[in-house]
Design a protein around this motif. Structure first.
Motif, short mmCIF file in Angstrom:
data_model
loop_
_atom_site.label_atom_id
_atom_site.label_comp_id
_atom_site.label_asym_id
_atom_site.label_seq_id
_atom_site.Cartn_x
_atom_site.Cartn_y
_atom_site.Cartn_z
N ASP A 43 0.84 -1.21 0.00
CA ASP A 43 0.00 0.00 0.00
C ASP A 43 0.87 1.26 0.00
OD1 ASP A 43 -2.37 -1.43 -0.03
OD2 ASP A 43 -2.69 -1.29 2.14
N ARG A 44 1.89 1.26 0.83
CA ARG A 44 2.79 2.42 0.91
C ARG A 44 3.47 2.71 -0.43
NH1 ARG A 44 8.25 1.32 3.72
NH2 ARG A 44 8.53 0.40 1.69
N ASP A 45 3.86 1.65 -1.15
CA ASP A 45 4.58 1.81 -2.41
C ASP A 45 3.67 1.87 -3.63
OD1 ASP A 45 6.93 1.82 -0.98
OD2 ASP A 45 7.41 -0.28 -1.38
N GLY A 46 2.36 1.95 -3.39
CA GLY A 46 1.42 2.10 -4.51
C GLY A 46 1.27 0.86 -5.37
N TRP A 47 1.53 -0.29 -4.82
CA TRP A 47 1.37 -1.56 -5.52
C TRP A 47 2.15 -1.59 -6.83
CZ3 TRP A 47 -1.07 -6.02 -3.80
CH2 TRP A 47 -1.68 -5.90 -2.55
N ALA A 48 3.35 -1.04 -6.82
CA ALA A 48 4.22 -1.06 -7.99
C ALA A 48 5.65 -1.37 -7.55
CB ALA A 48 4.18 0.29 -8.70
N CYS A 49 6.38 -2.04 -8.41
CA CYS A 49 7.77 -2.40 -8.14
C CYS A 49 8.61 -1.14 -8.02
CB CYS A 49 8.29 -3.29 -9.28
SG CYS A 49 10.03 -3.75 -9.11
N ARG A 50 9.42 -1.06 -6.98
CA ARG A 50 10.27 0.12 -6.77
C ARG A 50 11.49 0.11 -7.69
NH1 ARG A 50 10.01 2.50 -1.46
NH2 ARG A 50 11.46 4.01 -2.32
N ALA A 51 11.80 -1.06 -8.29
CA ALA A 51 12.96 -1.14 -9.17
C ALA A 51 12.60 -0.79 -10.62
CB ALA A 51 13.57 -2.54 -9.11
N GLY A 53 8.97 -0.35 -11.69
CA GLY A 53 7.68 0.31 -11.81
C GLY A 53 6.54 -0.61 -12.23
N SER A 54 6.80 -1.87 -12.43
CA SER A 54 5.77 -2.81 -12.87
C SER A 54 4.71 -3.03 -11.78
CB SER A 54 6.41 -4.16 -13.23
OG SER A 54 5.42 -5.13 -13.46
N PRO A 55 3.43 -3.04 -12.16
CA PRO A 55 2.37 -3.31 -11.18
C PRO A 55 1.98 -4.79 -11.11
CG PRO A 55 1.38 -2.50 -13.17
CD PRO A 55 2.86 -2.53 -13.42
N PHE A 56 2.70 -5.64 -11.83
CA PHE A 56 2.33 -7.05 -11.93
C PHE A 56 3.12 -7.92 -10.96
CE2 PHE A 56 1.67 -5.18 -16.15
CZ PHE A 56 0.29 -5.31 -16.21
N ARG A 57 2.41 -8.81 -10.26
CA ARG A 57 3.01 -9.81 -9.35
C ARG A 57 3.96 -9.17 -8.34
NH1 ARG A 57 5.62 -13.94 -13.12
NH2 ARG A 57 6.47 -14.61 -11.16
N VAL A 58 3.46 -8.15 -7.65
CA VAL A 58 4.31 -7.46 -6.67
C VAL A 58 4.41 -8.26 -5.38
CG1 VAL A 58 4.01 -5.16 -7.61
CG2 VAL A 58 2.42 -5.99 -5.89
N VAL A 79 10.63 -3.16 0.85
CA VAL A 79 10.25 -2.46 -0.37
C VAL A 79 9.36 -3.40 -1.19
CG1 VAL A 79 12.30 -1.01 -0.54
CG2 VAL A 79 12.29 -3.23 -1.63
N THR A 80 8.60 -2.83 -2.10
CA THR A 80 7.78 -3.62 -3.00
C THR A 80 8.57 -3.87 -4.28
OG1 THR A 80 5.78 -2.62 -2.11
CG2 THR A 80 5.59 -3.71 -4.24
N LEU A 81 8.68 -5.14 -4.65
CA LEU A 81 9.35 -5.53 -5.89
C LEU A 81 8.46 -6.47 -6.66
CD1 LEU A 81 12.99 -6.34 -4.68
CD2 LEU A 81 12.22 -4.28 -5.84
N CYS A 82 8.58 -6.45 -7.99
CA CYS A 82 7.87 -7.45 -8.79
C CYS A 82 8.61 -8.78 -8.61
CB CYS A 82 7.81 -7.04 -10.26
SG CYS A 82 9.40 -6.95 -11.08
N ALA A 83 7.95 -9.88 -8.93
CA ALA A 83 8.53 -11.21 -8.73
C ALA A 83 9.85 -11.36 -9.49
CB ALA A 83 7.54 -12.28 -9.15
N ARG A 84 9.93 -10.76 -10.68
CA ARG A 84 11.13 -10.88 -11.50
C ARG A 84 12.31 -10.20 -10.82
NH1 ARG A 84 12.93 -7.50 -16.43
NH2 ARG A 84 12.01 -6.00 -15.01
#
Length: 136
Positions: A43-51, A53-58, A79-84
């Protein structure tokens, strides 16, 4: 040469390890803390990868490993990161360290490591849950 079979010792009627109700309750509380913490970080990171910016599979990624309970539920430690990207950084810890130091600064990273090394003697899961925002 003939080998003799040695009889195996008898097993008791109880099968498996018995886990106390108190331990099961504490494990459930820890899982709830982890779930609510991950939700709060995303929620804090806006549901997007911090590396990237992807919103998928965070996913919620810990800066310092979760095994260190002193920083496990610290918002500064995640931090929020995508799975990749999460897998990429997991497989390349030197790239992870460089990214963290570039993103947050060496002082913040050093402080998190110092806190993690201090450790904790007892975890009050109810207090951790009270400090985290309620899930939906």
């Amino acid at each position: 040469m003939i080998q003799r079979r040695v009889p195996l010792p008898r097993r008791s009627a109880r099968k498996g390890k018995r886990t106390s109700k108190r331990r099961k309750s504490r494990m459930a509380l820890r899982r709830e803390c982890d779930k609510r913490f991950a939700q709060a970080v995303k929620d804090r990171d806006g549901w997007a990868c911090r590396a990237c910016g992807s919103p998928f599979r965070v996913q919620c990624a810990h800066v310092v490993s979760r095994r260190y309970h002193a920083t496990r539920w610290s918002m500064a430690n995640a931090v929020t990161l995508c799975a990749r990207d999460h897998m990429r950084f997991t497989c390349d810890p030197l790239a992870w360290d460089a990214w963290i130091e570039e993103r947050f600064g060496e002082a913040v990273y050093s402080e998190l490591k110092r806190l993690a090394r201090q450790g904790v003697t007892h975890i009050d899961y109810e207090a951790v849950l009270a400090s985290l925002p309620k899930g939906e």
